[in-house]
Every structure is written in structure tokens, then in C-alpha cells.
Design an enzyme around this catalytic site. Sequence first.
Site, short mmCIF file in Angstrom:
data_model
loop_
_atom_site.label_atom_id
_atom_site.label_comp_id
_atom_site.label_asym_id
_atom_site.label_seq_id
_atom_site.Cartn_x
_atom_site.Cartn_y
_atom_site.Cartn_z
N THR A 52 15.36 -30.96 -13.60
CA THR A 52 16.56 -31.34 -13.10
C THR A 52 16.72 -31.06 -11.80
O THR A 52 16.62 -30.19 -11.24
CB THR A 52 17.85 -30.90 -13.88
OG1 THR A 52 17.43 -30.97 -15.43
CG2 THR A 52 19.01 -31.07 -13.49
N ASP A 100 10.42 -27.51 -11.46
CA ASP A 100 11.66 -27.63 -12.54
C ASP A 100 11.78 -29.16 -12.37
O ASP A 100 11.37 -30.02 -11.98
CB ASP A 100 12.73 -27.05 -11.71
CG ASP A 100 14.15 -27.24 -12.40
OD1 ASP A 100 14.17 -26.88 -13.67
OD2 ASP A 100 15.32 -27.48 -12.00
N ASP A 156 15.50 -26.19 -7.80
CA ASP A 156 16.80 -26.63 -6.96
C ASP A 156 17.96 -25.81 -7.27
O ASP A 156 19.00 -26.02 -6.82
CB ASP A 156 17.05 -28.20 -7.10
CG ASP A 156 17.65 -28.58 -8.41
OD1 ASP A 156 17.26 -27.88 -9.27
OD2 ASP A 156 18.45 -29.40 -8.38
#
Length: 840
Positions: free
Chosen positions: A527, A525, A727
Amino acid sequence: MKHTYHIQGMTCNGCRNHVEQTLSKVEGVTDASVNLEKEEATIEMESHISIETFQKALKQDGGSYSIHKSGEHYHDDDSASAKPKKAKPEGKGTGTFYCPMHCEGDKTYDKPGDCPVCGMDLVEEQNLSATTTTEQWTCPMHPEIVKDEPGSCPICGMDLVPMEPDLSAEEKSYNKLIKKFWIAVAFTLPIFLIAMSEMIPNNPLYDVMEQKWWNWIQFGLSIPVVFYATWMFFERAYRSIKTWNLNMFTLIGIGAGVAWLFSVFGMLFPDFFPEQFKTESGAVHVYFEAATVILTLVLMGQVLEARAHSKTNSAVKELLKLAPNKAVRVVDGNEEEVSIDQIEKGDILRVKPGDKIPVDGKIIEGETTVDESMISGEPIPVNKYVNDKVSSGTINGNQSFLMEAEKVGSDTLLSQIIHMVNDASRSRAPIQKLADTVSGYFVLVVVIIAVITFIVWAIWGPEPAYVYALVNAIAVLIIACPCALGLATPMSVMVGVGKGAQNGVLIKNAEALEKMDKVDTLIVDKTGTITEGKPTVEKVGSFDESRFRESEILHLIASLNSSSEHPLAEATVKYGKEQKVEISKTENFSAVTGKGVEGTVDGKKLDLGNAKMMEYANAKLSPEMETEAQSFQKQGKTVSYLSIDGEVSGYVVIGDKIKETSAKAIKELQDKGIEVIMLTGDNHDTAQAVASKLNLADFKAGMLPENKLDEVKKLQEQGHVVAMAGDGINDAPALAKSDVGIAMGTGTDVAIESAMITLVKGDLHGIVKARNLSHKVMRNIKQNLFFAMIYNTLGVPIAAGVLFPFFGILLSPMIAALAMSFSSVSVIANALRLRTESIN
């Protein structure tokens, strides 16, 4: 003749095999093959057999499956497999259970118990409806009184107290196991001490009473351990033999059971045995301590597993915390607080500042900003206006609004993500556990050898032939006792997990270590994984250096934003303090929704925000200013203009910085032959800018949770072993479905609980450490299995008596037990070597 029929009610390969066997047994059928994916059965028969005959066979078998003519469509409620909807059970759970090893794929069960294949305790599934019930109150004297709010009892007048929630099935299972474990310890410890006292010269216990009486005491103490605390292991062993799903419990049941029965038999009939199997006092050497210690250690493992399984559903539990229990419904202008279960499609709801949005819907009155980071993974709150969509579980900003409910209950986005995580978590693991595979063959071979040993000695052995036959067969089984085999994997995993924790890599289970060694594709991912995951000021600029220096622009922006609660404003104030600029008092401050803020600082009229804010303040942007801003916006960064007394004089660029360690870690992984792919919910320009900085050839932008999940599935179908690093909640379904889910420790609890591996520092270099650790642990496990087997492999033929014709050597059960102990010591010593290994 050959006919094809439609089969209904199958959910896994176990079902397919069962239907196939049932249809094959029908008289006149020459062959039956069942296709699970197509839900079809192709049946060959000598002459025509009516479909009613097959329907009757399946019905007599339990009615779980039904057969119909091919091409005919039957609804679930029309078929024999249809099950009545069961009422929601009391307590926090759902009443749906599944095997944590996924032995039968996504098959579920209606009640707690053991997996019929591997014997493991079933785990309870969690869902939204099971936990969104509102708190209820009851009278301590009259429990039949239950109310939704506090008050007094209408019968006796006592104050009502909150009802204690029922324990979930997993909590009940853990409490039951821990109780049995302490009982087992209490009785096993004295047995062990009595047995070990035999190694003391002039054993002081024999001054109290003879050895045979101490044997009776050991026998008495062993009864609660064998027949109460650990009896379930023998039940599982029996079931595994009955169903021919041989596993670790088969070995435990046979090994410990034979040791115990041998001891009882030797104690009751000592004259049955040759002198070489007796002690100096004439008593046969007993193995109550071996049986009870093994059983107690296995029970301890089950207790630890039960505690670990309580975290299996933690990903869903963390998601469930996002769902509010109550909402404010507006009816004819009046507000009423209702349970989330009472909300219906079309209801008008008021969402107050800071509240969680209860269901999916659209805004019909008011404007606000909504923190959607738990759904999108993006840190910057989104401005919402009339007719804009809002999602359940997201958090309202500092303004109130009215919304119309459009999706409620299981239809909400939050519920769908929970459903995806449940499904992905229950999907079948592609790799079988190495120790279980070994033990599946090992137990069969050992039992066959023991039987052959008995037959050979009974026919050709010296007198008393049957005594020698029985003793040698038992020696074969005892030396094959699975203590070391049971320790081989958990010892390496235990030390490996500790080693990982010291290096900031938290491992959730052994499967993660096993699979991480084979990963060839890593999905990351953006961000919070590659980037910091929070807005930070990247540049402050001035359009007119002669009038306002950059430091002056920063001073004015930080001072104005000190009165704002917006996350972007907080980022500028934090940056200003880091640069040690003076924060002046702001007067006449106000926020203009969706545009920016305005106020007066040091006597200057300031306007700060986007291009619409400049229009609102009648401050003209020149083409050069817009061009400079667009160069940052193409990289996905946010640009806010500053107007001073009606003239655009400066700007601030806010973005999400790439972590310093990301580039180096990605290069190391690529050098190891791992393909790295970036998937992000952000826009294409931002994704492209980040990918180019990190030399990532493969990336995709605008990815929703279901898109990331589909991408993982697609790669797995192509034969890749996929690791996923993320996250946010939006990553949770993909983290659960991937072969190895890796969560950033700086991320959400949901992502961490969905993942198999958590990087405490949120540092991608931790993935390199995890890969190195998994390789070393897997190598160590294979070495341990070798040590666990080598004594057995060498000892079993000796125990069977192959050396007796040549050297007159027999392996007594006592020596067999000693060999078993040596294998355990070797396994533990080898596993402890992992502590000195480097994984950097």
C-alpha cells in the site's frame, strides 16, 4: 584448572574485550576468554583462584561488570552492574546518548560527549515519556511559580506566560559548534590573506612591516583557532592515540598540530634551520594558514554533521507527534481533562470526533470509524464497535465513544514501535567506513616513517644532522596531512546527493550510498509503495442495463455519497466528477454505522453499502449478484451495492490501483539480480492478486510491524544485504533495521525519517536510479582515495630524503604543502565529474 563463570553487565564487544583483559591480568590466570552472547567467562588457572578474587578485580576496575558462579541467576538490582535509576533530566531529551557510527553496537551513555572509539559527537535518544509533558506556565517576575494552566501570578498578579522548553542536547551541541566555527572563520580568514599575499610580486604588506612581524600577527591570530575553536580535535587525537583507536582525528591532530608547532618553532628559532628552508628575508616559511584552514574546514564539517545528527532521531520525533498530550477521563459521570501521564489502566476515557486516541484499550460504549493508517499503513478507516480494540495515536472518526484504558505509557503499541525504531536505529552498521579504515593504517605507517626518517638523518645525515632530521620528519608529516583524505568521501557524497536530488532520489547519508551498491534483496510494502495508497473507483456496474445504465448508477451513487464524509464516499464523488456526471441534491440522508448510507435522490429511495445494508433495506441479493461481487472481493477490493426503491440495481468496486511504473521498475531490479519480496499488512487475496500482476514469486500477507522487522532480521542473518521500501509508520521499524531503508515521498514523515533514501515521486523506478547512483558514487570515492593517497605515497619517500644521496634533492615543507594542495584539487575535480553522469 578451568572454570566457567557467569558475567553480568556486558552490552557490546568493547565490554567483552574489557572484561577479558581485566580477568587475564589476575595473578595465576593463564588464559581467559569471554563469550558475549552466553554472558560467560572461561578462565584457565595454574591453581584454584577464589571467585571473590575475580569479583574484587572487576570491582576495582570500576564496578561496571560482575562475576558469578555459572548457573546462578542474579537480578539486575542484585549485581554490581546495577545502576540506580536516574531521574528524568530537564528538557526535551531522555539523558541517553549513543554513537551515530554505532562503534560499540547498542551501547549507550548517560551524558553527552565524544564516542571513545571514533571521536564523533554522541546523539541523544528520544522516547515517549520525554515529550508528552503538558505545557506549563510561569510568572516572568517570579520564575518559582509554575502552573499547568494560564492565569495570574499569586504574588504580583502578572499574567503567567508559557514556559520556554529547555534546548535538547543536540541543539546545545550545534549552537556551541556554530559559535566556535564563526570565531575560527573570523581569525583564519586574515591569516589566509596574509599568507596568500606572499604570491603577489612586491608584496605591498611588506611595505608596512617586515615578514617576520607578519608571522607574529599570524601566530597571534592562530591562537584562538587552535586553543579554543578547534582544541577538541587535538583532545580527540590524543584520546585516539591513548586508546589506540586511530581515526581521522588522529591524522587531523598530528597533521595540523605539527604544521602549527613547526611554524612556532621556526618563528622563534629561525637560525636552527638550513638556508633552503628560509625566505629571502631570512624568515623561516610558516604554515599557520595551513594549520588553521585545515582545522576550520574540519570544524565546518562537524557543524554540518551536528545539523545532520539533529535529524537522526527525527523518525522517533515524528512518531512522538502522534501521541496526544491530554485526554478526557470520565469519573462518576463527570469529564475531566488530564495529562497523558496521569492515565492508569482501567480508566474510562471519552474520545471525541477527530481526536487522537490517547492509549491502547477497548470501546465500551458507542460506535465509530478509526483511521489506523499510521499504524497499519492501510488507507481505509476501520469500523469499530463495543469491545473492539483501539490503539494509541490513531484518529477517531466523526462519532464520540467511551473506552477503557488497557495499556498505558511504554506498553502502548505506539511506544513499542518507537522502541523498535530506536533499537533498530542503534544496531551496528555491518560495513565500516572506507576512509576510516584507510586512515587507521595510514596514520600508523606515516608516524613510523617520520620516526625512522628522524633516526636515519640524525645518525647518517650531514651536519647539522639533527636539523635535517627534524625538518625532514616534519615534511613527512605535513605531506601526509589528511586534508585530501578527509575530502575524498564527503566531496563525492555531496555531489552524488545533489545529483540524486535532481533525479528525485533524496539520500540521507553516505552509508546509504555505500550499502545500496551491495543490495541483493529488496523488500517492498504494497500500500502506497507498489499501489497508489488511496481508495479509487475501479468499476461501476449495473445489474439491469435495460432500466439503469452504468452512467445512471454512477450519477445516483455520487449524488448520495456527496453528503457523506467517509473516504470511500469521497472516492466515488471524485470519480463521478472526473466522469462529468451531474451531482443531484440528496434528501433524508443518514449513515448506518458499519453498513452504509441511505437517502433520496431525484425522487428515488436509495440504499448503498455492503450485504448487511441490503438486508437492512429489505433488498434481496441474487446468487448471480453475489458471485459477481465475490470475484472482485477475492482480489481484496471493496464492493458496495446500490438498491433503488428496494431493488438491487448496481454496484461500485473500490480498490487501491497499482502504480503505472511499479511493474517496469520491479522487472528492471530483477534483471539486475535483485530478489524482490512483497510484505503487506493486507489480506492474502489482495496480496496474491497484486503479486500475480507483477510476477512476484515471493510475498507475505497480514504482516504487522514486528513481522516485517523479523523478516528483515532473518534475511540479514542469512547473509543478504537488504533494502526495504515502504511508506507507512508500520514500515518504520523495518526501514530503520534494513541495510538500506527506502521511503516513498508520498508516505508518512515517519517512514521518510526512518529511511536512508527517499523517493520524492513515490516511484519505484527511483530505486533503480538509487542503485545506479550508489555504484557511480562508490567508484568515485575509491578514485578520490587514490588521488588523496598518490601524492602522499610518492611524496613521503621524497620528503624522507631518499633522493638526497643521489640527486641532492630534499622536499621542503612548503613543497609538501603544495603536493597536499594538488591532491585536494584532484579530489574535488574528480568528484565534480559526477554531475555529468547519467543514473537513469
